[in-house]
Design a protein around this motif. Structure first.
Motif: not given
Length: 219
Positions: A151-178
């Motif tokens: 079930r896709g709820e707001i907390d799941g979006v928040e969780q993915l947002t936090r992952y994206l924030e970290l992943l986009n700091r990695d120059p080997l991966l960025a830019p990372v879409q969700g």
């Protein structure tokens, strides 16, 4: 884990500025170096935070949390009401229910369900705050992080947002879409995801299993 309850003022300076006036709050300092500021009326979501890698400098009456990007979280302490540290030990990790775990397995096996040319990097790609369900590349080679829920709820979006924030700091991966993928996505969660540039995908579990049709369907 260090827990501090204090009357404090919080000021953030970085990509923008933010100010929390003097009030009683919980300061949570984790072993990974992160610090988050909580109130008593926001459930799990912090009022402000600094994600690792960052470092805390303590001076009388003032804490300063800084990172390599030059962002700073300055906490002015008026009164400390509680200060304790606790060793939590190794985290065994989140155990997903059967349907959620199977959805992840099926989607990883048939990653082109998300689009032509998609290829899998790996399942359970580890970050400093937990594993991303699926990390993959799209048809033009860009990195995509996929969070899967029954079930896709707001907390799941928040969780993915936090992952994206970290992943986009990695120059080997960025830019990372969700991509936020679930059997059912609530309207509020879809609105929040789309506002943050995250694509929503509704998965048909039976179709992925091949029960109803030989074709994979996305709605």
């Amino acid at each position: 884990m260090r827990l501090v309850i204090a009357r404090c003022q919080v000021d953030y300076a970085g990509r923008l500025t933010a100010h929390l006036p003097m009030a009683t709050r919980l300061l949570l300092v984790k072993a990974d170096g992160s610090l988050s500021v909580h109130s008593d009326d926001r459930a799990y979501k912090p009022l402000n935070w600094m994600s690792p890698p960052c470092w805390l400098t303590e001076e009388p009456g003032v804490w300063t949390v800084a990172n390599k990007a030059g962002e700073k979280l300055v906490i002015t302490l008026e009164e400390v009401l509680h200060d304790s540290a606790h060793e939590l030990g190794a985290e065994p990790g989140l155990v997903k229910d059967g349907v959620e775990a199977h959805l992840q397995e099926l989607l990883a096996e048939h990653i082109t369900t998300l689009g032509d040319g998609y290829s899998l990097i790996r399942r359970e790609y580890m970050t400093a705050i937990g594993p991303v369900d699926i990390l993959c590349r799209d048809g033009i080679g860009a990195t995509v992080a996929v969070e899967i829920k029954r079930r896709g709820e707001i907390d799941g979006v928040e969780q993915l947002t936090r992952y994206l924030e970290l992943l986009n700091r990695d120059p080997l991966l960025a830019p990372v879409q969700g991509v936020f993928a679930a059997q059912l996505i609530k309207p509020q969660a879809r609105t929040l995801a789309e506002d943050r540039g995250i694509r929503c995908v509704t998965l048909d579990y039976d179709a992925l299993r091949g029960i109803e049709s030989d074709e994979f369907r996305l709605f």
